[in-house]
Design an enzyme around this catalytic site. Structure first.
Site, short mmCIF file in Angstrom:
data_model
loop_
_atom_site.label_atom_id
_atom_site.label_comp_id
_atom_site.label_asym_id
_atom_site.label_seq_id
_atom_site.Cartn_x
_atom_site.Cartn_y
_atom_site.Cartn_z
N GLY A 279 0.83 -1.20 0.00
CA GLY A 279 0.00 0.00 0.00
C GLY A 279 0.87 1.24 0.00
N ASP B 142 -7.55 13.02 11.67
CA ASP B 142 -7.36 12.52 10.31
C ASP B 142 -7.93 11.11 10.16
OD1 ASP B 142 -6.46 12.87 7.68
OD2 ASP B 142 -4.58 11.82 8.09
N VAL C 20 3.99 0.89 2.27
CA VAL C 20 3.97 -0.30 3.12
C VAL C 20 4.35 -1.51 2.28
CG1 VAL C 20 2.53 -1.80 4.56
CG2 VAL C 20 2.21 0.69 4.63
N LYS D 90 6.51 -0.42 7.19
CA LYS D 90 6.04 0.88 6.71
C LYS D 90 7.25 1.80 6.66
CE LYS D 90 2.61 4.51 7.56
NZ LYS D 90 1.46 4.95 8.38
N GLY E 48 0.82 5.73 0.53
CA GLY E 48 0.09 6.86 1.10
C GLY E 48 0.83 8.16 0.85
N ARG E 49 0.38 9.21 1.50
CA ARG E 49 0.97 10.53 1.29
C ARG E 49 2.37 10.65 1.87
NH1 ARG E 49 -3.68 14.23 3.72
NH2 ARG E 49 -4.00 12.34 4.94
N SER E 50 2.67 9.85 2.90
CA SER E 50 3.97 9.99 3.56
C SER E 50 4.79 8.71 3.62
CB SER E 50 3.77 10.51 5.00
OG SER E 50 2.98 9.60 5.75
N ALA E 51 4.22 7.57 3.21
CA ALA E 51 4.94 6.31 3.35
C ALA E 51 4.42 5.26 2.39
CB ALA E 51 4.78 5.80 4.79
#
Length: 202
Positions: free
Chosen positions: A35, A134, A42, A53, A37-40
């Site tokens: 997966g 969030d 996985v 992560k 995301g905006r910062s990491a």
């Protein structure tokens, strides 16, 4: 697996960042992208029921914050267990299931018990001194056993009050069970609403 092996896996990962679009350039063959995301990103670790992560530069501070928050949440079944951490990574449980976003997109029923479980998990966070923030459709997961897991808790330590979960819950209670509510919601609609919500609450 010993800690040096996880650290080695992290060292094999590299990213590119172009026009605010982060891409994984390379990684160890024992890792599979699970997966983003905006910062990491996985990664699933082959042969283990764990993920790593890894936070993009310059989100190392976010990694530390999330680690600290998970430590406070230790012992709650609503959050994944953290087994190891480094300057830019966390090793945690592999959670298999569907996010609330995926459930809505695929027409999978979101039971009222799921909402109740989220409330319980967020109350636990408040009880240990955190400020749940969030909370969106991507970080609420329905497991194969029908239990809820809450992930991405880095912002749980911010001071600003966040109404995102309450807003989602209000929408669920007011509209979700109506006969006119669609069985499936197109992803582009949910993404558009999410973007507008973030802009409104900047």
């Amino acid at each position: 697996m010993n800690s040096s092996q996880y650290n080695f896996y992290v060292s094999t990962v590299s990213f590119s960042n172009k026009n605010n679009q982060v891409k994984v350039l390379k990684h160890h063959p024992d890792l599979q992208v699970y997966g983003t995301g905006r910062s990491a990103v996985v990664f699933k670790v082959n042969g283990e029921h764990r993920v790593i992560k890894i936070f993009y530069p310059p989100f190392e501070k976010t990694a530390i914050q999330e680690k600290n928050n998970y430590e406070k949440l230790k012992g709650s079944s609503y959050y994944p267990t953290i087994y190891e951490s480094g300057p830019n990574y966390l090793v945690m449980d592999l959670i298999e299931g569907k996010t609330f976003f995926e459930c809505l997109a695929e027409g999978i029923l979101l039971k009222s018990d799921y909402v109740h479980q989220v409330d319980n998990g967020l109350q636990y966070a408040r009880d240990v001194g955190l400020n749940p923030s969030d909370i969106h459709l991507h970080n609420l997961i329905v497991t194969k056993e029908g239990t809820i897991k809450i992930i991405d808790v880095a912002r749980f330590s911010q001071e600003k009050q966040c109404t995102q979960w309450q807003d989602l819950k209000n929408g669920y209670e007011k509209y979700y069970h109506r006969t006119y509510f669609p069985t499936k919601i197109p992803k582009w609609i949910m993404n558009s609403v999410s973007k507008l919500y973030r802009l409104r609450n900047k």
